[in-house]
Structure formats: C-alpha cells, structure tokens
Scaffold this motif. Structure first.
Motif, mmCIF file in Angstrom:
data_model
loop_
_atom_site.group_PDB
_atom_site.id
_atom_site.type_symbol
_atom_site.label_atom_id
_atom_site.label_comp_id
_atom_site.label_asym_id
_atom_site.label_seq_id
_atom_site.Cartn_x
_atom_site.Cartn_y
_atom_site.Cartn_z
ATOM 1 N N ALA A 158 -27.425 31.590 -1.233
ATOM 2 C CA ALA A 158 -26.197 32.551 -0.360
ATOM 3 C C ALA A 158 -25.651 32.096 0.612
ATOM 4 O O ALA A 158 -24.453 32.107 0.738
ATOM 5 C CB ALA A 158 -27.081 33.920 -0.214
ATOM 6 N N LEU A 159 -26.596 31.678 1.617
ATOM 7 C CA LEU A 159 -26.150 31.091 3.028
ATOM 8 C C LEU A 159 -24.989 29.888 2.608
ATOM 9 O O LEU A 159 -23.832 30.161 3.339
ATOM 10 C CB LEU A 159 -27.219 30.502 3.910
ATOM 11 C CG LEU A 159 -26.927 29.994 5.040
ATOM 12 C CD1 LEU A 159 -26.775 31.061 5.920
ATOM 13 C CD2 LEU A 159 -28.122 29.031 5.414
ATOM 14 N N TRP A 160 -25.375 29.074 2.091
ATOM 15 C CA TRP A 160 -24.355 27.721 1.647
ATOM 16 C C TRP A 160 -23.131 28.417 1.028
ATOM 17 O O TRP A 160 -21.879 27.793 1.403
ATOM 18 C CB TRP A 160 -25.147 26.717 1.064
ATOM 19 C CG TRP A 160 -26.147 26.019 1.738
ATOM 20 C CD1 TRP A 160 -26.219 25.848 3.219
ATOM 21 C CD2 TRP A 160 -27.231 25.449 1.455
ATOM 22 N NE1 TRP A 160 -27.151 25.256 3.575
ATOM 23 C CE2 TRP A 160 -27.976 24.942 2.429
ATOM 24 C CE3 TRP A 160 -27.869 25.136 0.084
ATOM 25 C CZ2 TRP A 160 -29.237 24.212 2.491
ATOM 26 C CZ3 TRP A 160 -29.065 24.443 -0.168
ATOM 27 C CH2 TRP A 160 -29.700 23.981 1.160
ATOM 28 N N ASN A 161 -23.384 29.199 0.088
ATOM 29 C CA ASN A 161 -22.559 29.671 -0.786
ATOM 30 C C ASN A 161 -21.272 30.189 0.160
ATOM 31 O O ASN A 161 -20.028 30.094 0.163
ATOM 32 C CB ASN A 161 -22.846 30.885 -1.686
ATOM 33 C CG ASN A 161 -21.591 31.023 -2.732
ATOM 34 O OD1 ASN A 161 -20.866 30.437 -2.731
ATOM 35 N ND2 ASN A 161 -21.839 31.803 -3.765
ATOM 36 N N ASP A 162 -21.815 31.157 1.223
ATOM 37 C CA ASP A 162 -20.940 31.811 2.086
ATOM 38 C C ASP A 162 -20.430 30.774 3.163
ATOM 39 O O ASP A 162 -19.206 30.743 3.296
ATOM 40 C CB ASP A 162 -21.867 32.545 2.739
ATOM 41 C CG ASP A 162 -21.663 34.134 2.249
ATOM 42 O OD1 ASP A 162 -21.094 34.280 1.411
ATOM 43 O OD2 ASP A 162 -22.271 35.224 3.133
ATOM 44 N N GLN A 163 -20.928 29.891 3.836
ATOM 45 C CA GLN A 163 -20.831 29.416 4.981
ATOM 46 C C GLN A 163 -20.094 27.914 4.584
ATOM 47 O O GLN A 163 -19.038 27.313 5.346
ATOM 48 C CB GLN A 163 -21.715 28.969 5.679
ATOM 49 C CG GLN A 163 -22.415 30.067 6.309
ATOM 50 C CD GLN A 163 -23.625 29.849 7.301
ATOM 51 O OE1 GLN A 163 -23.877 28.870 7.539
ATOM 52 N NE2 GLN A 163 -23.812 31.189 8.178
ATOM 53 N N VAL A 164 -20.540 27.448 3.553
ATOM 54 C CA VAL A 164 -20.053 25.922 3.140
ATOM 55 C C VAL A 164 -18.944 26.017 1.865
ATOM 56 O O VAL A 164 -17.683 25.620 2.026
ATOM 57 C CB VAL A 164 -21.118 24.914 2.864
ATOM 58 C CG1 VAL A 164 -20.555 23.663 2.710
ATOM 59 C CG2 VAL A 164 -22.187 25.142 3.726
ATOM 60 N N LEU A 165 -19.294 26.489 0.851
ATOM 61 C CA LEU A 165 -18.719 26.665 -0.363
ATOM 62 C C LEU A 165 -17.631 27.359 -0.105
ATOM 63 O O LEU A 165 -16.270 26.745 -0.563
ATOM 64 C CB LEU A 165 -19.281 27.053 -1.399
ATOM 65 C CG LEU A 165 -18.813 26.778 -2.823
ATOM 66 C CD1 LEU A 165 -18.648 25.238 -3.149
ATOM 67 C CD2 LEU A 165 -19.628 27.282 -4.080
ATOM 68 N N ALA A 166 -17.529 28.481 0.630
ATOM 69 C CA ALA A 166 -16.390 29.680 0.502
ATOM 70 C C ALA A 166 -15.211 28.900 1.357
ATOM 71 O O ALA A 166 -14.074 29.161 1.126
ATOM 72 C CB ALA A 166 -16.840 30.586 1.090
ATOM 73 N N ARG A 167 -15.952 28.208 2.478
ATOM 74 C CA ARG A 167 -14.814 27.656 3.467
ATOM 75 C C ARG A 167 -14.241 26.476 2.851
ATOM 76 O O ARG A 167 -13.012 26.229 2.799
ATOM 77 C CB ARG A 167 -15.769 27.097 4.665
ATOM 78 C CG ARG A 167 -15.016 26.918 5.993
ATOM 79 C CD ARG A 167 -15.755 26.477 7.006
ATOM 80 N NE ARG A 167 -16.532 27.315 7.496
ATOM 81 C CZ ARG A 167 -17.411 26.980 8.374
ATOM 82 N NH1 ARG A 167 -17.665 25.746 8.838
ATOM 83 N NH2 ARG A 167 -18.575 28.029 8.755
ATOM 84 N N ARG A 168 -14.944 25.725 2.024
ATOM 85 C CA ARG A 168 -14.145 24.564 1.223
ATOM 86 C C ARG A 168 -13.042 25.069 0.179
ATOM 87 O O ARG A 168 -12.229 24.622 -0.180
ATOM 88 C CB ARG A 168 -15.231 23.924 0.709
ATOM 89 C CG ARG A 168 -15.148 22.689 -0.396
ATOM 90 C CD ARG A 168 -14.292 21.596 0.374
ATOM 91 N NE ARG A 168 -13.872 20.628 -0.432
ATOM 92 C CZ ARG A 168 -12.721 20.684 -1.473
ATOM 93 N NH1 ARG A 168 -12.007 21.828 -1.058
ATOM 94 N NH2 ARG A 168 -12.262 19.594 -2.089
ATOM 95 N N ARG A 169 -13.803 26.149 -0.436
ATOM 96 C CA ARG A 169 -12.797 26.746 -1.628
ATOM 97 C C ARG A 169 -11.476 27.337 -0.947
ATOM 98 O O ARG A 169 -10.369 27.428 -1.602
ATOM 99 C CB ARG A 169 -13.510 27.775 -2.299
ATOM 100 C CG ARG A 169 -14.233 27.151 -3.418
ATOM 101 C CD ARG A 169 -14.441 28.440 -4.411
ATOM 102 N NE ARG A 169 -15.401 28.177 -5.242
ATOM 103 C CZ ARG A 169 -16.573 28.700 -5.668
ATOM 104 N NH1 ARG A 169 -16.646 29.829 -5.008
ATOM 105 N NH2 ARG A 169 -17.239 28.301 -6.710
ATOM 106 N N GLY A 170 -11.674 28.048 0.341
ATOM 107 C CA GLY A 170 -10.403 28.617 0.745
ATOM 108 C C GLY A 170 -9.283 27.717 1.095
ATOM 109 O O GLY A 170 -9.456 26.383 1.137
ATOM 110 N N ILE A 171 -8.142 28.369 1.614
ATOM 111 C CA ILE A 171 -7.028 27.651 1.922
ATOM 112 C C ILE A 171 -7.343 26.605 2.995
ATOM 113 O O ILE A 171 -7.049 25.225 3.000
ATOM 114 C CB ILE A 171 -6.036 28.265 2.034
ATOM 115 C CG1 ILE A 171 -4.618 27.618 2.194
ATOM 116 C CG2 ILE A 171 -6.053 29.205 3.436
ATOM 117 C CD1 ILE A 171 -3.995 27.458 0.836
#
Lengths: 189, 782
Positions: free
Chosen positions: B434-447
């Motif tokens: 959950a943490l990495w999904n929020d902090q790393v992956l979501a950031r990488r996925r976003g614009i």
C-alpha cells in the motif's frame, strides 16, 4: 538443400514420394539426408497435416477464393514445409532441408552460403546474414509455387487416366509422372 | 504379442531348445552382476524413503496430479464446488485431462523468504536434538505450507483466502549469486568462506551443500537419479510413481511425475540476485535461547550484526526488512516463569513481532510415543537433494537418518509459523504494498512521474545521495551499470519490490501493471537483466491472473514479453543466464497450456524454443519433447471431424520423445511415450496377429516397430536379473531374440552408462536400414 516431395490422399495415405536435391547453383539433384533425417521425414510430413488442415480453412489471403498454394506452413527444427492443396483435398507437401550453411549453422557462416544457395534459398534472407535461408522470401515462394504448378499439371493428367482410381488411395506408379516431377524439381528448385 | 504395459510387462518366453538357452543366460547374467554392484541398486530403506517421499510430494495436491478424463471434479478445477483455491482457477474451462497442477506449483514456488538467525545456545540445543542443521533445519519443512487458510487483502481492498500459502525459511547468505556454470557437476558446492565467518551462523554451510538452486545441470542429474531408480525398481511391491504406470495413468497425457519434479526443482532455491527480489528476505527471525543470561542484549547484538555487522547482506538487498524476535524456551530445564517474564517484556518492546517457542531439548527416537518424523522439504534445491541421495547411498546404515521430533514440538512450530505468517509477514507485506503503491508507483504513474522519468535521462538526478557507489555520479539513471544493480532505495528497486510482493501475495493485476512500467524504465536504463526479469514476471502475472485473455492480447503482449525475456536472458551482453531463460519458457508454456486451444500452440512453440536454443540437457530435452506432445494433445479440435486438432503433431513429438528416452536408456519412459504416440495416432499398439497397424507411411510403421523392439530389448536387459526363475513361462518370440542380439553387441556401453553420470547418446542402430541389415546378419540363429 534437400527436398522430399509427397502427395497425400485425403485420408492421409501417401500416394507418391520423391526425394531430390537442389539442381541450382551446381547442385547435383541428389538429396543429402542423413539416415536419421530420412527416417524422420515421414513423421514431419505427417504431423504437418494438422497445420494444413488449419491453414486450409483459414481466411484466404486473396480476395476471391481460397488459394491452392498455401505457401510455407510449418517448420520442425530446420525442416520447412510448403503445401499445395488440390480441389479434391489431395495435399502436396514439400519438405525443404536447407544446408547447414544456408541456416547460418555451418562454420563458414553466411559468407559463402549466399553465393552458392539455390534460387529457392532466397537471396533476401534475414537481417543477420545475407545468405540465410528464409522460407517466406518471395523468391523461395515463387520457386516452390512454380514447382507445385508443374506438378499439379502432371497430377491432373495422371488422375484423368480412367484406369487410375485416386479415390481408392491408389499409389502413383507411373514413371512418366515421376519423370515430370523430377523435371519440375530440376527446373525450379 | 500383447501391448506391453509399463508396470507389468509380460515375461518373454525363451526357447526351450538347448542352443538358444545357451546363449540367453550368458547375456542375462552380465547385467545382473553389474547391477548388483551399483550403489543405487542397493535397496536401502532409507534411500527408498527419500525417493518415495519426493514422488509423493509430486502429487502433493491430493488428486490434481491424476488427471484422468474426469478431471473436472478434481479440486483445482473451476468446476468443483468446493474448490480449494476459490476463484483462482483458470477462467477458460480447463480442457478434459488437463489439471491445474502446475499453476498451483508456480503459485507455491514464489513465496516470501524468511531468513533465520539464532544465537549459539539455541543452535547448540537443537543440534542436541539430532538436527545438524540447527534451527533452520527444524523450521524449514514447516514453513512450506502454513496450516489453515491465510487471508490476504489485495491493493483494492478485496480479501482472498488461500490454503496453500507458504514461506521459505532460508539462510540468506546461502543463495547469494548464481552458481557458476563451471562448478556445475557432480561435485557439490561447498561454501567454506561463508561458513567460517561466524560460528553462531544458522546452517553449518561448511558441511552442507548449497541450498540454492538455479543450476540446470544439477536438476538434470537429480531427475536422472529418480528415473534410474524407477527403471530399476519396477518390480518392487512398493507404492511409488511406478505404479502410476498403469493403463489409467497412461491415458493421462498431462504430465509425467518426472516433469513435475523437474519443474519443482527448477523453482526450488531461487538464487538471490539483484534483478529480482523474490529471494530477498521479507523478514528475518532472530532467535535467542531463554538460557541466555541477557536475552535482550543478545537480541540487540544479533540485530546489530545483521544490520551493519558481519551478517549484513550485500548492498543491493534492502536492509529494512521485518525483524521477528523469537525466544526459544527449553521445556525440560528452562524456568517457565522466567521465560514468560522475559517474553512479556519483549512483547512490550516489539509488539506483535515476537514469539515464545517452547521446544523439548532431549533427543527423540523412533520408538518414543509421540515421535514424529521430521517432514522432508518439498522445496529443497537440486544440489541438496542430490547430496542427500548420495549420502544415503554410500552409508550402509539401514536406519533412516531423518531425525524424529516430539509431537509437541511440531504443534509448537506449526503455531509459531501460522502466527508469524498471519500476524506479521503478510500484514507487513500488505502495508508495504500500500505504501509503495501510494508513494512510488502513483507518483511514477502520474503526469509528473512521466516527466520525471523523462527529465531523469537529461539531468544528473539523484547523484548527490548516492555518493557511496562510485559509478552513480557519472550516470544519469539510478542504475549502477558497472555493478549491475539499482540501489535498494531507488524508485525502480522499490517498484520491483512492490511488484514482487504483489506477485507473492497473488495480486496479479497490480503486479502486472507495475512490471509493465518497470519494463520501460529498465529498457531506458539499458539494465537488460532487470528488463528481462520484469518482462518474465509480467508475462507470468498476466497468465496467472484469472481474467480471460483474448487471443489478440495473448499473441500481442504475452508472446512479446516471453520473447523479450528469453532473448534478454540469453543473448544480450555476455552475462547470459540460461537458467532464467529456461524458467521463463517453462513457466510460460505451462500457463499457456492451461488456457487450451490456440494458446496450446504457443505453449508448444515455447517448449520447442527451449529445445532449440539448447537450454536443457539430455534429460531435460526428453522431458520437454514429451511436454510439446502434451501441449499439442491438449488441443482437441472442433466437432466430430476434430478440425484444428493437433493429434498428429502430438503423436510426432511423442515419438521423438520416445526416441530420446530410448537413447537415454529409460525404457519405461520410452515405452510410455510410444504408447501415447500410438494412441494419439488412433492406432492400437499391435493387433493380435502382430501387425496391421494403421499408420499411413510404411516407413513410419517400420520406424516405430524397430523402436519398440529396441525398447523391449532394453527392458529385458534392465530386468534381466530378476528373470531367473521364470524359465517355464518362456515363449518363443521373434522380437525377443532380435532384441537380445542388439544387446549382445554393446553390453559395455550400457553398463558404463549405468554407472557414469552421462549416458551415451546413441545406443544401437536406430535407423530402419541398419536394423534390417542386422536381422539378416543374425539369421543363422533361427
């Protein structure tokens, strides 16, 4: 380059088998199968029938009707199989075993392979080596097609013989037919 | 002649006349004498148990291995109402005769690794119980299946229960690095450098073989041992895989137990490498005995050693894994009140992440009331199992060396494992996902993440904090191309970890999307090994997921993924990793095969690819050839005409497999393949008159007949030794004579191959032409 040509009846019985080598580029027209390969060939041809049945009912590449020449359909290791199918569901199968050099396997590599390769070998090979054999190159397809057309003509004349019952799975014994196949092979392959 | 069956071959009748019987006993005597001297012929009960146990594991899902045409009621299929893995069955209906076995196997292979570290007193006590391997050996078998259901909450909050969840207890330093190809052989890897580093180390790795797998040659050797065992023990009245060679099992083309064994060993002991984090520890157990005067201090000391001291893992492994503290209490001599006091204070410190493990210290023997045999590890690496087999073969000891432990210990350990997994490991992983999904992956996925990954290539990003690695400053990416890894705190490494956690927690969807993002990142960084790893796992996640897969996505995505992975593992750069390429292809083909129909074609293609690029050795190629046949056999075609079936292809490959087995002198397997082939060709083995089989080509028929006779000859030679008393049953048969002639020619070659590790490739003439010549030459005998 060595070839095995087989005609199979709709019930998978072999009606005619002819083995020959390339006559192009100084080839002597004699097949160079090793004993193990020769024993394997019928198996490879027989197993290719599965793919023939698949390709035969697949959508045709031409707009009008299903083609008789199905081109290169199957491959087992270094054996490539092309097919021609007649209206009576008789299958012509041609198994091509390129020389090792033409596959880029030999020690000489692709350097000399291209120069001595036969017409069916196809000059426009893969990106890697110039002389590599490619079953789908236009030159190969055309050569095999010409061969099949000639054989088909001879075949039609053979089955028009009222004493030859192709429906009964009768094996073709006519020396004339064999000579014609050999001539077509010499001419195109 | 009747069609010979695997398990119960008809004894051939020998001619009663003098001349023939003068010939025959001579040749039958020679294999017998040589067999008696073979080490593995020794019917050592403990050895037998080892072989038997491994095979019983092969069908460890109780009935999914025996996929008969009624397989749709087998647990593991989607149709069964009380399916054990609810909702994880493959979506497309499983074709009849296809079992989910290998999917479950794959699912169980990629599980969290937990490293084990214990203090000297604990090790001492457990060694006193007769377990040389210490705490790790004691815990290891129990980690493989966590008792009861384990509920996992995935990234979208839906929870699923799994019954077959497990963890691996490892010594993390065991699995470091890929085994060198040069050292792969019968000699075992002995890891003295690691073993001498510390005396309190968990497994005494100076005496035990490497616990790491990933060595294809050793896997082959192991499977070969199992095969030889099966060839020679056909008539033993013991339940093992041989008895599966009954006609019922023959109709099951789905898998041979040896192939399952091969796969299992391929997936056992995943090496610890930078490009995948499956074998990086998710948690670490730190165990301290209650006899220690100051347990808290000891915990602190061990923790410090693991964190920065001599037990520190290489820098590409994230050091921030979960620590789980275990106080080992000794039932006999220990003081319970003191221990529980100590434990209470631990609980205040560590919260849930601690446990009081109560063990008995005295040695347990078989005759004790509550003695339980320490279970065999299912997932031991090939080298370990080989070492064990060798050890048991060489000792004359009749008794089973496996230690016995008291029943109360078993219960205690089971409870401990269950608590560890359900309360600590899984929540820890879920939290991190959950943490990495929020902090790393979501950031990488976003614009902005996209922009970052773009700008990263042009600006020296992140070079300031990576001062410790020298190559970092010059490169623009987080990839350390000199040493070939990402630092564990780099976003790529975290994302890879996230994806691996998702994969282990069976959240295929999130893992697929993460691997996909990673793939492009790795490609930009030219981190080819990482790229291949991401592509491999992306393909596997896509195939593992239960969502239906259209044939278009399959051909477009999965094929490219598998292709890219196998290519990058083998061809790119000089550091080829054939083990991983083989793993990619083998797992890809198994999962594709489960999807039936046209995916089976692809499966067969990948198997053929593995054969073509030479990823497998002799045994492996026979197994994979057999597998191609099985893949084609899955495709049954439509309608009464079976349009689009791959019957003939399957038969062809089965014959190839039969020939390959014959060359390896595995008569049972060869015969099985040959029977499969004939069944697939729609012909019965032989009619009563001994002929008239409906194969279309006469050459094919001749080839098959020859092959069958030669296999028969091989079989006769194999079991020549226990034919002595059967003279009255002897019957004149042309095949028998012919076959024995073949044997007479090269008894040396056969015998040598039985002793040596590498069997000769070609034995006897295989070509029809040669065989005919033989027959003529020996006509004077008739």
């Amino acid at each position: 380059m060595s070839y095995t040509f087989t005609i199979l009846s709709p019930t998978d019985t072999p009606l005619f088998t002819h083995e020959f080598g390339t006559s192009r580029s100084g080839g002597d027209g004699i097949a160079r199968f090793t004993t193990a390969e020769r024993a394997q060939n019928p198996f490879i041809l027989h197993s290719a029938l599965d793919i023939v049945e698949e390709a035969q009912w697949g959508q045709s590449t031409t707009a009008t009707s299903a083609p008789m020449y199905l081109k290169h359909i199957d491959k087992y290791q270094n054996n490539f199989i092309s097919c021609w199918i007649t209206g009576g569901n008789v299958r012509f199968l041609l198994l091509t075993r390129p020389r090792d050099e033409a596959l880029g396997l030999g020690s000489g590599g692709s350097g000399g392979g291209g120069a001595r390769g036969s017409l069916a070998g196809g000059r426009a090979g893969l990106a890697g080596g110039a002389g590599l054999y490619s079953p789908t190159s236009p030159a190969t397809e055309e050569a095999v097609k010409n061969f099949f057309v000639d054989v088909y003509e001879a075949w039609l004349k053979t089955i028009m013989n009222p004493f030859f019952h192709v429906g009964n799975g009768e094996v073709v014994k006519s020396p004339v037919f064999r000579a014609r196949v050999a001539a077509a092979a010499k001419k195109y392959l | 002649m009747t069609p010979p069956q695997d398990a119960t071959p008809k004894p051939p009748k020998y001619p009663a006349d003098l001349q023939a019987s003068m010939i025959l006993p001579k040749q039958r005597a020679s294999p017998a004498s040589s067999l008696a001297s073979l080490p593995y012929r020794r019917s050592n009960p403990s050895l037998h148990k080892l072989f038997e146990s491994t095979t019983s594991i092969s069908g460890s899902r109780p009935s999914s291995g025996t996929a008969t045409p009624t397989a749709s009621v087998v647990p593991g299929s989607v149709f069964s109402p009380g399916a054990r893995q609810n909702g994880t069955g493959t979506p497309s209906t499983l074709p009849p005769g296809v079992s989910d076995e290998h999917r479950t196997l794959i699912q169980r292979a990629f599980v969290p690794h937990v490293s084990v570290l214990a203090d000297a007193e604990t090790e001492e006590m457990i060694r006193g119980k007769g377990l040389e391997g210490g705490l790790l050996q004691l815990l290891r078998p129990f980690g493989e299946t966590v008792p009861g259901k384990v509920t996992i909450r995935d990234s979208i909050g839906a929870s699923k229960s799994h019954e077959d969840f497990g963890i691996r207890f490892v010594n993390p330093n065991d699995g470091l690095g890929l085994p060198s190809q040069a050292g792969s052989g019968p000699t075992l890897h002995i890891d003295t450098a690691n073993g001498q580093r510390d005396s309190a180390r968990i497994s005494s790795s100076s005496v035990r073989p490497r616990k790491v797998g990933g060595d294809v040659a050793q896997i082959e050797e192991l499977v070969d041992r199992h095969l030889q065992y099966s060839e020679f023990n056909t008539h033993d009245p013991v339940p093992d895989y041989l008895n599966q060679g009954e006609p019922a099992a023959q109709s099951d083309s789905s898998s041979s137990p040896f192939y399952t064994l091969y796969l299992r060993r391929l997936l056992s002991g995943l090496p610890t490498v930078p490009h995948e984090t499956f074998s990086h520890p998710v948690a670490s157990i730190i165990a301290v005995s209650s006899k220690n005067p100051n347990p808290t201090e000891e915990f602190r000391r061990l923790y410090a050693r693991q964190r920065d001291g001599d037990l520190r893992l290489p820098q590409w492994i994230d050091n921030e894994y979960l620590r789980y503290y275990v106080l080992v209490h000794e039932e006999e001599t220990g003081d319970v009140t003191k221990s529980s006091q100590q434990f209470d204070s631990m609980k205040r410190h560590f919260g849930l992440n601690c446990h009081l493990l109560r063990l008995k210290s005295q040695q347990c023997i078989v005759s004790d009331d509550d003695a339980v045999r320490l279970p065999t590890c299912e997932w031991m690496s090939a080298s370990e199992e080989l070492a064990e087999i060798q050890q048991r073969e060489t000792t004359d000891d009749i008794t089973d060396p496996t230690p016995y432990i008291p029943d109360s210990d078993v219960t205690a350990i089971r409870t401990f494992v269950r608590e560890l997994v359900a309360q600590s490991v899984i929540p820890h992983m879920e939290r991190h996902v959950a943490l990495w999904n929020d902090q790393v992956l979501a950031r990488r996925r976003g614009i902005s993440g996209r922009f970052m990954s773009l700008s990263k290539r042009w600006t020296p990003f992140g070079s300031s904090r990576n001062s410790s690695s020298p190559a970092m400053g010059s490169s623009n990416s987080n990839y350390d191309s000199l040493q070939g890894f990402y630092r564990p705190d780099a976003p790529e490494a975290l994302m890879r970890k996230l994806a691996d956690y998702c994969f282990m927690l069976r959240d295929w969807k999130l893992s697929l999307s993460t691997y996909d993002i990673l793939r492009s990142d790795f490609q930009n960084d030219k981190a080819w090994r990482h790229y291949a790893g991401a592509a491999e796992m992306a393909a596997l996640s896509a195939l593992m997921s239960t969502a239906p897969l259209s044939s278009k996505t399959r051909t477009e995505n999965i094929d490219t993924l598998i292709e890219a992975a196998s290519y990058s593992y083998t061809d790119r750069q000089r550091s080829a990793a054939p083990y991983y390429a083989l793993r990619t292809l083998a797992l890809g083909l198994e999962l594709l095969r489960l999807r039936g129909s046209s995916a089976a074609d692809d499966a067969a293609r990948w198997a053929a690819r593995a054969l073509e690029i030479g990823l497998v050795g002799a045994i492996g190629s026979a197994l994979f050839t057999e597998r191609v046949s099985a893949c084609y056999a899955v495709r049954t075609g439509i309608g009464s005409l079976h349009l689009g079936s791959r019957r003939r292809k399957a038969a062809f490959w089965a014959i190839m497999a039969a020939e390959a087995w014959f060359r390896l002198e595995k008569a049972l397997q060869a015969e099985k393949c040959l029977d499969t082939a004939l069944r697939l060709s729609g012909t019965r083995a032989e009619s009563k008159e001994g002929g008239a089989v409906g194969l279309p080509f006469p050459q094919m028929q001749a080839f098959i007949d020859d092959l069958r006779q030669q296999i028969l000859g091989l079989r006769l030679q194999m079991r020549g030794y226990d034919e002595e008393g059967d003279e009255e049953e002897v019957r004149q048969s042309l095949e028998v004579e012919e076959a024995t002639e073949t044997l007479d020619k090269s008894p040396r070659a056969h015998r040598k191959s039985l002793i040596g590790a590498a069997p000769p490739m070609v034995v006897g003439p295989l070509s029809p032409a040669l065989e005919r010549g033989d027959e003529k030459g020996h006509d004077r005998f008739e």
